[in-house]
Design an enzyme around this catalytic site. Structure first.
Site, PDB file in Angstrom:
ATOM      1  N   SER A 139     -30.715 -30.031  -4.192  1.00 44.34           N
ATOM      2  CA  SER A 139     -31.312 -30.734  -5.320  1.00 44.34           C
ATOM      3  C   SER A 139     -30.286 -31.687  -5.936  1.00 44.34           C
ATOM      4  O   SER A 139     -29.821 -32.605  -5.264  1.00 44.34           O
ATOM      5  CB  SER A 139     -31.863 -29.723  -6.328  1.00 44.34           C
ATOM      6  OG  SER A 139     -32.764 -30.320  -7.232  1.00 44.34           O
ATOM      7  N   HIS A 277     -39.411 -25.469  -4.016  1.00 47.32           N
ATOM      8  CA  HIS A 277     -38.114 -26.087  -4.252  1.00 47.32           C
ATOM      9  C   HIS A 277     -36.956 -25.126  -3.977  1.00 47.32           C
ATOM     10  O   HIS A 277     -35.886 -25.545  -3.525  1.00 47.32           O
ATOM     11  CB  HIS A 277     -38.041 -26.582  -5.699  1.00 47.32           C
ATOM     12  CG  HIS A 277     -36.851 -27.446  -5.985  1.00 47.32           C
ATOM     13  ND1 HIS A 277     -36.645 -28.651  -5.348  1.00 47.32           N
ATOM     14  CD2 HIS A 277     -35.804 -27.270  -6.830  1.00 47.32           C
ATOM     15  CE1 HIS A 277     -35.520 -29.192  -5.787  1.00 47.32           C
ATOM     16  NE2 HIS A 277     -34.982 -28.376  -6.683  1.00 47.32           N
TER      17      HIS A 277
END
Length: 310
Positions: A139, A277
């Site tokens: 990320s 995610h």
């Protein structure tokens, strides 16, 4: 609430407390030591060896022949990667970046910009780059890793053998976002959707306030960063992503390599895992196996995971 007790609660988030560096709400590891150690006395599952204010060693040491340097996500700390140590062979030294404002740097002020963060890392990393290494960023860590490769190259440092980018679209194509400007409730809702933060922490007003301060600053740092146009890299890039992660595929059917292939002259590979995610928590063993094979085909995860690994 004392600072210690507040940090104890934050252990359930991606920013773990110093003496419980599991670093992930999805970790199955215990708070205590596993009793197993690496070749240079680094105990897998215990507190890391602090190499400098920015770098923590989770496994390996002088006998390792390759280094894996990992950069956490927004709100995350070096402890997020602790469970990987139990899966890595002795040939691999596991290092993780510790951003300020979390875990054992809880009292350090956060960095103000991507440039400040990358410069600080580029100042301390060169002594560790004397053997082959790879960078892994998840990320926000992907954006930091990409900037870091360019900064190290500008300083004449050796390039990474591989660049692993996870859970984020390519610099210049990733949505800039305004999450850092939202109110606490909206920010909490975003964290719940991503699935990386314990509901117990988000439901506790005092703990939530502490966590949101760190997360908001990290989101601001990455959302306001505007990457410069630079010549492409010459190292292979491997994009790892969750099949349900909106951060790497905003549109149905979008090519997940979009953007990254323009940033290097070397091959770009995509590996998609089931999940959102934070797919790399539930699919930890598969992710580590993929990283090891790409770093060196002779490497593979240890046969039996130690306590705290999946």
């Amino acid at each position: 609430m004392t600072r210690r007790s507040a940090a104890d609660g934050a252990a359930k988030t991606p920013s773990a407390r110093p003496n419980d560096p599991s670093g992930s709400s999805g970790s199955s590891g215990s708070n205590g030591p596993s009793g197993s150690s690496g070749p240079s006395g680094t105990h897998r599952g215990r507190a890391p060896h602090v190499l400098n204010p920015w770098i923590r060693r989770w496994s390996g040491g002088g006998d390792a022949r390759i280094r894996l340097i990992c950069l956490p996500h927004a709100g995350g700390g070096a402890g997020f990667y602790r469970p990987w140590a139990a899966l890595l062979p002795d040939e691999v030294e596991l290092l993780a970046v510790q951003y300020p404002g979390r875990e054992d740097r809880f009292d350090d002020p956060p960095t103000d910009s991507m440039d400040e963060l990358v410069t600080a890392l580029a100042d301390v990393l060169p002594p560790l780059l004397g053997r082959p290494y790879a960078l892994f960023g998840h990320s926000m860590g992907s954006a930091v890793a990409w900037e870091l490769v360019h900064e190290l190259a500008a300083r004449g440092a050796p390039p990474p053998r591989r660049l692993f980018v996870s859970g984020r679209a390519a610099p210049g194509t990733a949505a800039s976002g305004t999450v850092h400007r939202r109110g606490d409730e909206e920010l909490c809702a975003a964290l719940r959707r991503m699935g990386g933060t314990s509901a117990d922490v988000l439901d506790d007003p005092e703990l939530r306030s502490m966590v949101l301060d760190v997360v908001r600053n990290d989101f601001r740092l990455v959302e306001t960063h505007r990457p410069a146009v630079r010549p492409p890299l010459d190292c292979p890039v491997h994009l790892l992503t969750g099949s349900e992660d909106p951060g790497t595929s905003q549109r149905p059917g979008r090519d997940r390599t979009a953007g990254w292939a323009d940033l290097t002259t070397a091959p770009v590979e995509v590996r998609t895992f089931p999940g959102g995610h934070f797919y790399l928590t539930s699919r930890r063993r598969e992710v580590v196996a993929t990283v090891l094979r790409r770093m060196d085909p002779s490497l593979s995860p240890v046969g039996h995971a130690r306590p705290g690994a999946r």
